[in-house]
Write a protein that holds these residues in place. Structure first.
Motif, PDB file in Angstrom:
ATOM      1  N   THR A  58       0.835  -1.209   0.000  1.00 49.23           N
ATOM      2  CA  THR A  58       0.000   0.000   0.000  1.00 49.23           C
ATOM      3  C   THR A  58       0.859   1.244   0.000  1.00 49.23           C
ATOM      4  OG1 THR A  58      -1.761  -1.154   1.173  1.00 49.23           O
ATOM      5  CG2 THR A  58      -1.784   1.239   1.265  1.00 49.23           C
TER       6      THR A  58
ATOM      7  N   GLY B 179      -2.513   0.980  -3.123  1.00 50.44           N
ATOM      8  CA  GLY B 179      -3.643   0.818  -2.225  1.00 50.44           C
ATOM      9  C   GLY B 179      -4.897   0.327  -2.928  1.00 50.44           C
TER      10      GLY B 179
ATOM     11  N   TRP C  29      -7.090  -3.058  -1.685  1.00 49.41           N
ATOM     12  CA  TRP C  29      -8.456  -2.972  -1.184  1.00 49.41           C
ATOM     13  C   TRP C  29      -9.271  -4.236  -1.441  1.00 49.41           C
ATOM     14  CZ3 TRP C  29     -11.941  -1.369   1.930  1.00 49.41           C
ATOM     15  CH2 TRP C  29     -13.291  -1.307   1.579  1.00 49.41           C
TER      16      TRP C  29
ATOM     17  N   THR D 155      -7.214   2.094   2.536  1.00 44.29           N
ATOM     18  CA  THR D 155      -7.237   1.841   1.085  1.00 44.29           C
ATOM     19  C   THR D 155      -8.633   1.941   0.480  1.00 44.29           C
ATOM     20  OG1 THR D 155      -7.438  -0.548   1.520  1.00 44.29           O
ATOM     21  CG2 THR D 155      -5.222   0.328   1.208  1.00 44.29           C
TER      22      THR D 155
END
Length: 862
Positions: A784, A789, A793, A825
């Motif tokens: 991330t 990110g 997720w 995220t």
């Protein structure tokens, strides 16, 4: 009977008092006889007593015999401190007995013995009391050797309070300053239950018996010199027991600042607590100290450092600008509450801070915190999900390496062969082996004499068995033996026929690699050399560029040669699944049987897609049960295992079909090669590697397996490859994790990271206690922070429903950190429904898990 016979009998009875009484009555000749016999008798005793016990209960009698009969002080000191004569547990207490024997000697001899013993003592040595008594009786200068100081602090007090013993001790003034310098004193003083030294020394300082400022300075010197937490723990306790005043701390403020960056956690915490009692340091030093604290791994120290920043800036607003850089370092910290606190401080003191610094660092914040900062700093984009920067500012290492250039000369070939011949460490480098094998075939076809001449010096050296004799069942051993036979065709040690192991004896992928090595070996042996190998990869993932493969086939057709069968099978497996139409049309113009087969394969005719699946096997009592959906009942997690399955329709190509119908086997090597054998079928190759990944009840990818090839995957990765990636991330080996993080970053950048499958398998594997959630989460945080990110997720959203606790159960360790990662995220306003999240929020309370779940819920609804 002689005097020695009597002494030997007393030693055998462990009668130390009897030995002492007898030795005191002996004349010089008797003592010399005993001294001469003692070393040999000690060996005899050790022969029938184990080495750990030393001389056991005989120790005191042996010590008495040596102290009373050995002539020189040097030899007596050596005897008394000899290993095995101090007692197995250092409980020998024979000072009164040894003093009776030593007092027979002249005063100068006794003084010499005291000095020599002081230099030879080690830790809690029973000879310390004898040494101290002799020092007091002879009046010599107090020795300050490290061992003597450790003995001084480790001595017994015979039931007297330590405060009384130290107050009356004539050695105190000379030895107390040395406890801050002698090696091993800290560990000795830190032993649980030894004596209440810190409080006693504080009392002595209060009464004027000990120098308070000397002890505070000594503690500070120990802290600056450094050491382990165990070595420094006593000095931390002593420093705090002395409770230094502001006036005592202030002259040393700069030294306390120096302790913040790299000292142990307890020392840094001590230093910070005392610095907070002082007036703010000058701005430059304060900025450096605050930055050092923000680099600390201990969250408690970072939190305390943020409080210090707030305290100082409130009283000295001019210091705010100097700590801007320190404060924004926390914007990308893995712990949300620390980032939240840093943002609150930035908002509170924004007037004195650098707006540019805050603005540049805002991109590392999640949207909710970025919005707070935007209220006081203009130019911050609130809604955009900016890529987050790594806290350390370092990019992840790419997961793929560059493909080395082909071997073009006999000298290069000789260098490559030498590398493999000298050390098996290089035998895991499948790309280098492919390069050597291709160079060997091409150069031997082009100029066999030049190859023989270049390899002769290499093969004539003294190499281990894998060159000189049996090649084993590793392809490199076969290739090196082929080189040896090429150089010395008349050798008696010539190995003429490579024997492939039975299919049930080795893994099919291992046997497949051996088939290719056997083809090269036989060709070199018989002189049936072809211009080139078809299957040499053109990519580090193992793929072959279709146009390059066609060009190779065209060369073979021009020479009138057919490729090796296993080499052709390998070439087919390395063709990407998607081939441009014009390339397929070019392939269809090939006329040889191999060319027509390659053309059909590129067009998709006859090519099959293996079916790969995972079943989770688990034991419930004595019965074996199976779960097709991978979710066994909660009560049946006693012994879970991951079992991958691979199946495929027959292609009619025997060598390829054998790879997808795996019988039972007993052995496997060349695992670094496996992903490169079938790069267009990464799920199937991953399944075979996964079968070797269970280690007890933990999951860890085989160390001999390379996963970097997955970074070049052109086909979608599925749950099997995802499980293999998680297995490697679960490794405690930093090198393995670092390498795989580069692979994950490469996959994420290419959009090939199997997010949903990674999350699903993570949830299941943590549920079965096969992987450690905190290890995986820390790796996902690094991905991330590298700017991926959005790719992380889906992993989090797929994993969380499997991990949320039900009812009032506690969440699995590390769950709060994973929820926090989800909040970091999550696309703002995504509206994603995560099953079980609402129930966690409804639990209420102040736990981090609930707080992070509440934050994630709020972000999803914005």
């Amino acid at each position: 009977m002689t005097a020695w016979d009597d002494v030997r009998d007393l030693i055998g009875k462990c009668d130390a008092d009897g030995v002492t009484a007898l030795v005191l009555t002996l004349d010089a000749d008797g003592r010399r006889e005993i001294a001469r016999q003692l070393p040999g008798h000690l060996k005899e005793i050790r022969r029938y007593l184990d080495s750990w016990r030393g001389t056991g209960e005989h120790a005191e009698a042996l010590r008495a015999a040596g102290a009373g009969t050995i002539a020189t002080a040097t030899s007596v000191a050596s005897w008394l401190t000899r290993r095995g004569l101090v007692g197995a547990d250092s409980t020998v207490d024979d000072t009164h007995r040894l003093l009776r024997l030593v007092r027979m000697r002249p005063p100068t001899w006794q003084a010499d013995l005291a000095q020599r013993l002081a230099g030879r003592l080690r830790g809690r040595d029973p000879s310390y009391e004898l040494t101290a008594a002799l020092i007091r009786e002879t009046g010599i200068e107090v020795p300050t050797d490290d061992g003597f100081v450790v003995g001084w602090v480790s001595r017994r007090t015979a039931g007297r309070p330590l405060a009384d013993v130290l107050a009356d001790d004539p050695l105190l003034d000379a030895l107390l300053p040395r406890i801050f310098e002698a090696q091993g004193v800290g560990e000795a003083l830190n032993r649980e239950g030894i004596y209440p030294w810190p409080s006693v020394l504080h009392t002595l300082a209060t009464n004027g018996r000990a120098d308070r400022s000397m002890m505070l300075d000594g503690c500070l010197r120990c802290f600056l010199r450094g050491g382990t937490a165990l070595e420094l723990r006593f000095f931390v306790r002593l420093h705090e027991a002395l409770d230094p005043t502001v006036n005592e701390i202030e002259p040393h403020a700069r030294d306390y600042l120096r302790l913040l960056p790299s000292s142990t956690g307890t020392v840094a915490e001590l230093a910070l607590n005392h610095l907070r009692r002082l007036d703010p340091p000058e701005p430059e030093g304060f900025g450096e100290a605050a930055t050092a604290l923000m680099f600390r791994q201990e969250k408690k120290l970072v939190r305390a450092g943020l409080s210090w920043i707030d305290q100082v800036v409130r009283h000295a607003p001019g210091h705010a600008e100097k700590v801007s850089e320190a404060l924004v370092m926390i914007f990308s910290h893995e712990t949300h509450d620390l980032r939240e606190r840093a943002v609150r401080l930035a908002v509170k003191h924004a007037a004195g801070m650098s707006a540019d610094t805050l603005r540049d660092a805002a991109g590392a914040l999640p949207p909710d915190l970025r919005a707070q900062l935007a209220t006081v700093v203009s130019g911050i984009e609130v809604k955009a999900q900016a890529p987050q920067a790594s806290r350390q500012g370092a990019a992840l290492t790419p997961g793929r390496r560059e493909l080395p250039s082909p071997i073009g000369t006999a000298a290069e070939l000789a260098a490559s062969v030498t590398l493999f011949a000298r050390d098996t460490e290089h035998w895991d480098d499948w790309i280098a082996i492919e390069r050597m094998m291709a160079g060997l075939v091409e150069l031997a076809h082009r100029d066999r004499d030049a190859v023989q001449k270049a390899l002769a010096p290499v093969m004539n050296q003294e190499f281990p068995w894998w060159v000189a004799g049996d090649p084993g069942i590793h392809p490199v051993g076969w290739l090196l033996t082929a080189c040896r036979n090429l150089v010395s065709p008349g050798s008696r040690e010539r190995w003429t026929k490579p024997l492939l192991p039975l299919p049930s004896h080795v893994h099919p992928l291992h046997r497949f690699v051996l088939r290719r090595a056997a083809e090269v070996f036989t060709a070199l042996q018989n002189g049936d050399l072809f211009p080139l190998l078809l299957a040499t990869p053109t990519s580090v993932s193992g793929h072959i560029n279709p146009a390059e493969l066609i060009a190779r086939l065209e060369r073979l057709e021009a020479s009138g040669a057919e490729p090796f069968p296993a080499d052709l099978d390998q070439a087919l497996l390395r063709i990407p699944r998607s081939v441009e139409p014009e390339t397929v049309a070019r392939a269809e113009r090939l006329s040889s049987p191999a060319g027509r087969l390659v053309a059909r394969w590129m067009a998709g005719a006859g090519r099959v897609t293996p079916q790969v699946a995972i079943r989770h096997r688990y034991l419930d009592g004595a019965s074996l049960r199976w779960s097709d959906d991978g979710v066994p009942p909660v009560y049946s997690r006693s012994d879970p295992q991951i079992v991958p399955f691979v199946s495929a329709p027959a292609t009619g190509l025997e060598g390829i079909d054998a790879l997808f119908h795996v019988p039972s086997f007993r052995y496997a090597e060349c695992m670094t090669w496996w992903l490169g054998i079938m790069p267009s079928e990464p799920e199937a190759a991953a399944a075979y590697l996964l079968a070797f990944s269970m280690v007890g009840r933990r999951l860890a990818a085989p160390e001999s397996a390379s996963l970097g090839e997955l970074a070049g995957a052109t086909e979608p990765l599925g749950p099997v490859a995802a499980t293999l990636l998680l297995a490697r991330l679960n490794s405690a080996d930093p090198a393995q994790r670092a390498s795989l993080l580069g692979t994950l970053a490469t996959l994420a950048a290419a959009g090939h990271l199997p997010g949903h499958d990674l999350g699903e398998q993570l949830g299941l594997l943590v549920t079965y206690d096969l992987v450690t959630l905190s290890r995986i989460t820390s790796a996902l945080v690094e991905i991330t922070n590298a700017g991926f990110g959005a790719q992380v997720w889906p992993i989090v959203t797929a994993a969380l429903p499997h991990l949320f606790p039900t009812g009032r159960e506690r969440g699995v360790h590390g769950l709060a950190a994973l929820i926090a990662l989800g909040a970091d995220t999550a696309p703002p306003g995504a509206g994603t429904e995560i099953p079980g999240l609402a129930a966690v929020v409804a639990r209420g309370g102040s736990s981090r898990m609930v707080r992070e779940a509440t934050r994630l819920t709020r972000l999803l609804r914005e």
